[in-house]
Design a protein around this motif. Structure first.
Motif, PDB file in Angstrom:
ATOM      1  N   MET A   1     -62.502-108.215   7.429  1.00 31.85           N
ATOM      2  CA  MET A   1     -61.733-107.090   6.893  1.00 31.85           C
ATOM      3  C   MET A   1     -62.600-106.291   5.930  1.00 31.85           C
ATOM      4  O   MET A   1     -63.432-106.847   5.210  1.00 31.85           O
ATOM      5  CB  MET A   1     -60.477-107.599   6.180  1.00 31.85           C
ATOM      6  CG  MET A   1     -59.555-106.503   5.696  1.00 31.85           C
ATOM      7  SD  MET A   1     -58.020-107.175   5.008  1.00 31.85           S
ATOM      8  CE  MET A   1     -57.187-105.678   4.538  1.00 31.85           C
ATOM      9  N   HIS A   2     -62.410-104.977   5.932  1.00 31.65           N
ATOM     10  CA  HIS A   2     -63.192-104.100   5.064  1.00 31.65           C
ATOM     11  C   HIS A   2     -62.234-103.223   4.251  1.00 31.65           C
ATOM     12  O   HIS A   2     -61.988-102.061   4.597  1.00 31.65           O
ATOM     13  CB  HIS A   2     -64.139-103.234   5.893  1.00 31.65           C
ATOM     14  CG  HIS A   2     -65.198-104.014   6.600  1.00 31.65           C
ATOM     15  ND1 HIS A   2     -66.377-104.392   5.983  1.00 31.65           N
ATOM     16  CD2 HIS A   2     -65.257-104.509   7.863  1.00 31.65           C
ATOM     17  CE1 HIS A   2     -67.122-105.069   6.837  1.00 31.65           C
ATOM     18  NE2 HIS A   2     -66.473-105.157   7.983  1.00 31.65           N
ATOM     19  N   ALA A  46     -60.872 -93.049   7.778  1.00 31.09           N
ATOM     20  CA  ALA A  46     -59.982 -93.633   6.770  1.00 31.09           C
ATOM     21  C   ALA A  46     -58.670 -94.096   7.402  1.00 31.09           C
ATOM     22  O   ALA A  46     -58.202 -95.220   7.154  1.00 31.09           O
ATOM     23  CB  ALA A  46     -59.718 -92.610   5.665  1.00 31.09           C
ATOM     24  N   VAL A  47     -58.058 -93.230   8.211  1.00 30.25           N
ATOM     25  CA  VAL A  47     -56.784 -93.576   8.845  1.00 30.25           C
ATOM     26  C   VAL A  47     -56.964 -94.756   9.806  1.00 30.25           C
ATOM     27  O   VAL A  47     -56.146 -95.692   9.839  1.00 30.25           O
ATOM     28  CB  VAL A  47     -56.203 -92.354   9.584  1.00 30.25           C
ATOM     29  CG1 VAL A  47     -54.971 -92.747  10.392  1.00 30.25           C
ATOM     30  CG2 VAL A  47     -55.868 -91.246   8.589  1.00 30.25           C
ATOM     31  N   TRP A  52     -55.965-100.196  11.765  1.00 29.32           N
ATOM     32  CA  TRP A  52     -56.537-101.319  12.497  1.00 29.32           C
ATOM     33  C   TRP A  52     -57.278-102.313  11.604  1.00 29.32           C
ATOM     34  O   TRP A  52     -58.218-102.949  12.049  1.00 29.32           O
ATOM     35  CB  TRP A  52     -57.446-100.795  13.601  1.00 29.32           C
ATOM     36  CG  TRP A  52     -56.658-100.245  14.747  1.00 29.32           C
ATOM     37  CD1 TRP A  52     -56.062-100.941  15.755  1.00 29.32           C
ATOM     38  CD2 TRP A  52     -56.369 -98.867  15.016  1.00 29.32           C
ATOM     39  NE1 TRP A  52     -55.418-100.095  16.620  1.00 29.32           N
ATOM     40  CE2 TRP A  52     -55.596 -98.793  16.196  1.00 29.32           C
ATOM     41  CE3 TRP A  52     -56.694 -97.668  14.378  1.00 29.32           C
ATOM     42  CZ2 TRP A  52     -55.141 -97.610  16.737  1.00 29.32           C
ATOM     43  CZ3 TRP A  52     -56.236 -96.481  14.919  1.00 29.32           C
ATOM     44  CH2 TRP A  52     -55.474 -96.446  16.080  1.00 29.32           C
ATOM     45  N   ALA A  53     -56.858-102.432  10.355  1.00 28.95           N
ATOM     46  CA  ALA A  53     -57.409-103.473   9.486  1.00 28.95           C
ATOM     47  C   ALA A  53     -57.002-104.842  10.034  1.00 28.95           C
ATOM     48  O   ALA A  53     -55.805-105.142  10.143  1.00 28.95           O
ATOM     49  CB  ALA A  53     -56.909-103.280   8.064  1.00 28.95           C
ATOM     50  N   ASP A  54     -57.995-105.672  10.396  1.00 26.71           N
ATOM     51  CA  ASP A  54     -57.731-107.004  10.974  1.00 26.71           C
ATOM     52  C   ASP A  54     -56.838-106.926  12.202  1.00 26.71           C
ATOM     53  O   ASP A  54     -56.008-107.817  12.446  1.00 26.71           O
ATOM     54  CB  ASP A  54     -57.081-107.919   9.931  1.00 26.71           C
ATOM     55  CG  ASP A  54     -58.068-108.351   8.850  1.00 26.71           C
ATOM     56  OD1 ASP A  54     -59.278-108.341   9.127  1.00 26.71           O
ATOM     57  OD2 ASP A  54     -57.616-108.667   7.736  1.00 26.71           O
ATOM     58  N   SER A  55     -56.978-105.881  12.975  1.00 22.94           N
ATOM     59  CA  SER A  55     -56.093-105.711  14.127  1.00 22.94           C
ATOM     60  C   SER A  55     -56.806-104.971  15.247  1.00 22.94           C
ATOM     61  O   SER A  55     -57.684-104.141  15.002  1.00 22.94           O
ATOM     62  CB  SER A  55     -54.844-104.930  13.719  1.00 22.94           C
ATOM     63  OG  SER A  55     -54.065-104.585  14.850  1.00 22.94           O
ATOM     64  N   VAL A  56     -56.442-105.299  16.476  1.00 16.86           N
ATOM     65  CA  VAL A  56     -56.886-104.540  17.656  1.00 16.86           C
ATOM     66  C   VAL A  56     -55.656-104.144  18.482  1.00 16.86           C
ATOM     67  O   VAL A  56     -55.736-103.989  19.695  1.00 16.86           O
ATOM     68  CB  VAL A  56     -57.880-105.342  18.522  1.00 16.86           C
ATOM     69  CG1 VAL A  56     -59.218-105.491  17.821  1.00 16.86           C
ATOM     70  CG2 VAL A  56     -57.303-106.716  18.884  1.00 16.86           C
TER      71      VAL A  56
END
Length: 326
Positions: A1-2, A46-47, A52-56
């Motif tokens: 995660m970033h 940014a959006v 999609w933080a930790d997600s696909v």
């Protein structure tokens, strides 16, 4: 995660507004295009980082269809804008230019609009030729263009930015040569051409363009290398074969991604905010920008807070003293 991705990208996007007012009034289409394309790309990054933080997860399909094309367009728009700037700097500083008339400026604005807006749209359309499927979703990064890596994609996606970056460096070199040849009388030469440029603006534009193009050359070469490492080059067979199962969306979770690709993705992501901060550093702290900040603060003081433009100095205060603008 970033978690740093979204804040950095938003900060980069809105920092561009610091350099906007002077370029807007000056009608510099090329620099305005750089601001617009960098702003749009940073907002997209940014959006995407938020969604999609930790997600696909396969969501926001319409958003992805639009943004992947804009990402492709930005890869052509930024080198094209820098090329326009370098061509203009070379023309203004050369002995060929006697004076810059309103007609000349209008013609230059039309040319720059075609290069910075029309050309990217053309390549956004051409991207469909080498678009193997709808798009990819990369964990933490969001939706990205899906390119069928072949000889055709090299000539459509990677060669044009390399050519424009190389041409920019050539014109920048010629402009620098003109400056060195007449450095003592350069300010007078710009004034005689009725150019809106000053020596300071000229040098900042030239140095920014050179650095951006060196950056762009390195980035394009690195991207081509990264694509070669992650995807083997494939033969171009038929249109039907290349675009078979076109509607699919490929997903790339971090867990199953090699470390070299993870590191390369991070480096590629940071190039956009870095390019933005580089641009802002050249134009957000110049004399023109300082004047704009003072005007903005004065407007806020007078319009929002309903205060006088400035307080009277103690040496001039008295019954007959008046407020004056600072």
């Amino acid at each position: 995660m970033h978690p740093e991705f979204a804040p950095v990208a938003f900060l980069a996007a809105f920092s561009l507004l610091l350099a906007l007012p002077w370029h807007w009034r000056a009608g510099n289409v090329a620099t305005l295009s750089i601001i617009a394309w960098l702003f749009v790309t940073n907002i997209i990054f940014a959006v995407d980082a938020l969604i999609w933080a930790d997600s696909v997860a396969i969501v926001a399909l319409t958003w992805c269809d639009i943004t992947v094309k804009l990402i492709v367009g930005s890869n052509f728009a930024l080198p094209a804008a820098c090329l326009c700037i370098c061509i203009h700097l070379e023309q203004v500083s050369s002995v060929r230019t006697v004076r810059v008339t309103p007609t000349d400026k209008k013609r230059r604005q039309i040319f720059e609009a075609c290069m910075c807006l029309g050309l990217p749209v053309v390549f956004m359309a051409l991207d469909y030729v080498v678009q193997g499927h709808r798009f990819d979703i990369v964990e933490d990064y969001g939706c990205r263009p899906a390119t069928y890596f072949s000889i055709a994609s090299i000539f459509i996606i990677w060669v044009p930015p390399l050519v424009m970056a190389t041409a920019s460096l050539i014109f920048a070199g010629l402009a620098l040569r003109h400056f060195i040849q007449r450095r003592i009388t350069f300010a007078a030469h710009l004034d005689s051409n009725h150019s809106a440029l000053t020596t300071s603006r000229y040098l900042r534009l030239m140095l920014m363009s050179i650095l951006q193009m060196i950056w762009s050359l390195g980035l394009t070469i690195f991207t081509l290398w990264f694509t070669t490492v992650s995807i083997p080059i494939r033969p171009w067979t038929t249109w039907a074969d290349v675009h078979s199962n076109f509607s699919r969306v490929d997903q790339f979770p971090t867990l199953f991604t090699p470390q070299i690709i993870i590191t390369s993705r991070i480096a590629l992501w940071w190039t956009v905010p870095a390019s933005t901060f580089l641009f802002v550093a050249f134009f957000a702290f110049g004399n023109e920008a300082i004047v704009e900040y003072k005007k903005a603060l004065l407007w806020i003081r007078c319009t929002v807070f309903r205060l006088p433009p400035s307080l009277p100095s103690s040496s001039k205060s008295g019954p007959g003293s008046k407020y004056v603008f600072s």
